[in-house]
Design a protein around this motif. Structure first.
Motif, PDB file in Angstrom:
ATOM      1  N   GLU A 431     -40.804 -26.488  -6.243  1.00 47.52           N
ATOM      2  CA  GLU A 431     -41.539 -25.252  -6.540  1.00 47.52           C
ATOM      3  C   GLU A 431     -42.714 -25.544  -7.475  1.00 47.52           C
ATOM      4  O   GLU A 431     -43.816 -25.015  -7.309  1.00 47.52           O
ATOM      5  CB  GLU A 431     -40.566 -24.266  -7.191  1.00 47.52           C
ATOM      6  N   PHE A 432     -42.470 -26.426  -8.431  1.00 51.37           N
ATOM      7  CA  PHE A 432     -43.467 -26.767  -9.445  1.00 51.37           C
ATOM      8  C   PHE A 432     -44.672 -27.501  -8.844  1.00 51.37           C
ATOM      9  O   PHE A 432     -45.810 -27.303  -9.259  1.00 51.37           O
ATOM     10  CB  PHE A 432     -42.781 -27.623 -10.521  1.00 51.37           C
ATOM     11  N   ILE A 433     -44.419 -28.370  -7.833  1.00 52.78           N
ATOM     12  CA  ILE A 433     -45.493 -29.201  -7.272  1.00 52.78           C
ATOM     13  C   ILE A 433     -46.017 -28.660  -5.938  1.00 52.78           C
ATOM     14  O   ILE A 433     -46.791 -29.331  -5.255  1.00 52.78           O
ATOM     15  CB  ILE A 433     -45.011 -30.648  -7.062  1.00 52.78           C
ATOM     16  N   THR A 448     -36.738 -38.001  -6.615  1.00 58.16           N
ATOM     17  CA  THR A 448     -36.702 -39.098  -7.594  1.00 58.16           C
ATOM     18  C   THR A 448     -37.257 -38.683  -8.959  1.00 58.16           C
ATOM     19  O   THR A 448     -37.449 -39.521  -9.828  1.00 58.16           O
ATOM     20  CB  THR A 448     -37.510 -40.299  -7.080  1.00 58.16           C
ATOM     21  N   PHE A 449     -37.505 -37.389  -9.138  1.00 59.75           N
ATOM     22  CA  PHE A 449     -38.090 -36.909 -10.389  1.00 59.75           C
ATOM     23  C   PHE A 449     -37.263 -37.330 -11.593  1.00 59.75           C
ATOM     24  O   PHE A 449     -37.790 -37.815 -12.597  1.00 59.75           O
ATOM     25  CB  PHE A 449     -38.216 -35.381 -10.341  1.00 59.75           C
ATOM     26  N   MET A 450     -35.947 -37.141 -11.502  1.00 62.47           N
ATOM     27  CA  MET A 450     -35.060 -37.479 -12.638  1.00 62.47           C
ATOM     28  C   MET A 450     -35.099 -38.975 -12.919  1.00 62.47           C
ATOM     29  O   MET A 450     -35.102 -39.395 -14.083  1.00 62.47           O
ATOM     30  CB  MET A 450     -33.631 -37.044 -12.322  1.00 62.47           C
ATOM     31  N   GLY A 585     -39.505 -30.887 -18.849  1.00 62.58           N
ATOM     32  CA  GLY A 585     -40.932 -31.156 -18.913  1.00 62.58           C
ATOM     33  C   GLY A 585     -41.734 -30.413 -17.859  1.00 62.58           C
ATOM     34  O   GLY A 585     -42.908 -30.711 -17.648  1.00 62.58           O
ATOM     35  N   LEU A 586     -41.095 -29.439 -17.186  1.00 61.23           N
ATOM     36  CA  LEU A 586     -41.795 -28.653 -16.177  1.00 61.23           C
ATOM     37  C   LEU A 586     -42.595 -27.528 -16.816  1.00 61.23           C
ATOM     38  O   LEU A 586     -43.542 -27.015 -16.233  1.00 61.23           O
ATOM     39  CB  LEU A 586     -40.798 -28.075 -15.167  1.00 61.23           C
ATOM     40  N   GLU A 593     -46.813 -23.897 -17.382  1.00 64.24           N
ATOM     41  CA  GLU A 593     -46.527 -25.044 -16.534  1.00 64.24           C
ATOM     42  C   GLU A 593     -47.303 -26.260 -17.014  1.00 64.24           C
ATOM     43  O   GLU A 593     -48.465 -26.165 -17.410  1.00 64.24           O
ATOM     44  CB  GLU A 593     -46.875 -24.739 -15.074  1.00 64.24           C
ATOM     45  N   VAL A 594     -46.634 -27.412 -16.994  1.00 62.66           N
ATOM     46  CA  VAL A 594     -47.234 -28.654 -17.458  1.00 62.66           C
ATOM     47  C   VAL A 594     -47.995 -29.310 -16.317  1.00 62.66           C
ATOM     48  O   VAL A 594     -47.518 -29.349 -15.176  1.00 62.66           O
ATOM     49  CB  VAL A 594     -46.152 -29.616 -17.989  1.00 62.66           C
ATOM     50  N   VAL A 595     -49.171 -29.848 -16.602  1.00 65.80           N
ATOM     51  CA  VAL A 595     -49.942 -30.595 -15.615  1.00 65.80           C
ATOM     52  C   VAL A 595     -49.426 -32.024 -15.604  1.00 65.80           C
ATOM     53  O   VAL A 595     -49.439 -32.708 -16.617  1.00 65.80           O
ATOM     54  CB  VAL A 595     -51.447 -30.585 -15.945  1.00 65.80           C
TER      55      VAL A 595
END
Length: 603
Positions: A431-433, A448-450, A585-586, A593-595
């Motif tokens: 959702e974030f990306i 693989t984000f984690m 960190g989202l 929202e973080v870039v």
């Protein structure tokens, strides 16, 4: 008897180090090895190299450093390394001068614009004060430190390059690189009875060589080389011989051979074995060095000694070699990625590094003090002790690697929580990306984000052990987030109803507590809130199954997985709070929202 020991080191602006980080090492009375841990690229090797430079095991000169050694490759960030050591005072080989490394050793670098004009290690004696370094009188300069390293037993072994570490040949520049070559040369050079036999040895070797070559085709071939070479040199009457190297180099050309299972007829050069077998051979060499130098106190520096070893051999190496060396008064400092190579029951010998948000190496853990925390029932010493052995076996032993080598840890109750939150985190990341066109394979990125962010999920298996793991994360300064079942219905007891009490005693005086038949559960939840902090904990009300809409009493992981993958499944803040998004960190603390910088991602 010679002795060398590192007491402390400070590093600044060197490679991944920016702000000055200061490390202290336990005193000689602490007979355990010191482990430097952290995830990949956190600065472990940089710290080890700083030690090697400070002691001049790695020689420092004008050409030692390049722009790559300046933090962020910025020439304004001049590397700073300062090491404090204690040593005996050893007479040098010529007998008129002494070698001593006691005192402070600081990297001094001279920069002219973008050029490194010079680099050297400056040394002050043990009486000098750091504050007065720049204006230190000549009496404070430790002239006995210059060239002193060779007079002490300092051994550096990089297990990533294990075959190079048993290669005793000189480099093209005539230098010795491996610890084994240096030690063999030192023995040969200092062995008086052996050197007394040098002339006899050389005569016998020459006589034997001549006898073998006599009337041989090889000798005829050598004669032809001599004839043609003399002709090429305009009939110079040169001599040409073919034989063994000079006396001292002979022993560096020799090689170790091994015959397994008692086979003495077919011994194989050790370099022909696999890396695991070579690592075990190096173990034997290190143990032998310790026994050989039984009157000396050596310094051993190892780069990831677990490389190429099965985990059982890793634990064997730690207990037999590393601990054995330390118990015999040698100082042992090493980097590792293996929880089999540390003692979780004793954390004084642990240095934990991390890369912060500014891409700098920071010291997250380096404490010589006992762990001291007051819980409800006891005052404990170390965070892991035998009074908590049951908790250790259930929660720590299988997860110690994740805790120590992760940047962040999510603590959840059980396997189904792991299943649900891995799924939920992946969906949140997707959702974030969603609108980020710079990411090619969004599915793989989310999957693989984690891993990429070095965030681990660890089961705590219950609220009592959750408190235990929180203590451990705090001790090692590992960022954590706790997820638990509340075990009360919302109208039965709210989180706000108990979180506002300043102490447990005040809560116990209130009707919330006195009129409840679930006092133990209220106590446990309160302790969790106070121990973790409200911003670090999330409760599923009444439990995980309630929040995701799973109505069956059968906690089947398959059934829950099928529920998650139905088209109608969705989740909200009741399962996934904003505080967890911030932790991941989202979102930042303002919930914006973080870039994400995706330049380093392979997707």
């Amino acid at each position: 008897m010679s002795e060398i020991r590192i007491n402390a080191i400070s590093v600044e602006n060197y490679r991944s180090f920016k702000d000055r980080q200061e490390f202290v090492f336990p005193e000689a009375s602490y007979k355990k090895p010191v482990a430097i841990v952290g995830y990949n690229n956190c600065g472990k090797t940089n710290l080890l190299n700083a030690i090697l430079y400070g002691l001049q095991v790695n020689f420092v000169s004008k050409d030692t450093f390049s722009q790559d050694d300046f933090h962020n490759r910025n020439m304004d960030n001049i590397p700073f390394i300062q090491l404090h050591a204690t040593s005996t005072r050893e007479r040098k080989f010529d007998g008129d001068k002494y070698a001593c490394l006691t005192g402070y050793h600081r990297l001094s670098m001279f920069i002219d614009g973008e050029e490194i004009e010079g680099s050297k290690i400056e040394s002050l004696n043990g009486l000098a004060q750091i504050q007065g370094w720049d204006g230190a009188p000549k009496d404070d300069i430790n002239y006995e430190a210059f060239g002193a390293t060779r007079y002490f037993n300092i051994f550096y072994i990089n297990f990533h390059k294990i075959k190079e570490e048993i290669n005793t040949n000189k480099t093209s520049w005539g230098n010795l690189r491996s610890f084994l070559a240096k030690h063999i040369k030192k023995i040969v050079d200092s062995d008086v009875p052996m050197n007394d036999k040098k002339a006899v040895f050389e005569e016998e070797v020459q006589a034997s060589t001549d006898k073998v070559l006599e009337d041989s085709e090889l000798n005829r071939f050598i004669s032809l080389i001599k004839k043609n070479y003399s002709s090429n040199l305009r009939n110079d009457d040169c001599s040409v011989s073919f034989g063994l190297p000079n006396y001292h180099d002979i022993f560096l050309k020799m090689l170790f051979k091994v015959g397994l299972n008692g086979d003495v007829e077919n011994q194989v050069p050790i370099s022909h074995f696999g890396d695991g077998y070579i690592s075990m051979f190096v173990m034997a060499v290190v143990q032998s060095i310790s026994e050989f130098n039984d009157n000396d106190k050596c310094l051993f520096l190892f780069e990831e000694p677990e490389s190429f070893l099965h985990e059982n051999h890793q634990e064997y190496f730690y207990k037999t070699v590393l601990c054995g060396l330390a118990e015999n008064d040698h100082q042992v400092i090493y980097t590792t990625h293996s929880d089999k190579m540390i003692d979780p029951f004793d954390t004084k010998g642990l240095i934990r590094l991390e890369i912060n948000e500014n891409n700098q190496t920071v010291k997250k853990y380096n404490s010589l003090d006992d762990f001291d925390v007051i819980s409800e029932d006891e005052v404990t010493g170390e965070p892991i002790n035998y009074s908590k052995y049951n908790e250790f076996i259930k929660t720590i032993e299988p997860n110690l690697n994740k805790i120590l080598f992760s940047k962040k840890v999510i603590l959840v109750e059980g396997p189904n929580d792991v299943l649900v939150y891995k799924y939920a985190i992946k969906q949140k990341v997707l959702e974030f990306i969603a609108i980020d066109d710079t990411i090619g394979n969004k599915e793989r990125y989310a999957d693989t984000f984690m891993n990429f962010e070095n965030i681990a999920i660890v089961c705590h298996h219950g609220k009592a052990t959750a408190n235990y793991l929180i203590e451990l994360c705090k001790h090692f300064q590992v960022d954590y987030f706790v997820i638990n079942d509340w075990d009360f219905e919302a109208d039965e007891l709210s989180i706000d109803a108990i979180s506002g009490f300043l102490t447990l005693d005040l809560l116990k005086e209130d009707a919330i507590y006195t009129e409840s038949d679930k006092k133990a559960m209220i106590t446990t939840n309160y302790n969790l809130i106070k121990n973790a902090g409200l911003d670090k904990i999330h409760f599923n009300i009444k439990k995980l199954e309630s929040v995701i809409g799973y109505d069956s009493n059968d906690k089947s992981s398959l059934a829950i997985w099928e529920l998650l993958n139905t088209n109608g499944f969705s989740f909200d803040e009741n399962l996934f709070p904003k505080s967890l998004e911030i932790f991941l960190g989202l979102k930042d603390d303002t919930q914006e929202e973080v870039v994400v910088d995706n330049n380093d991602l392979p997707f």
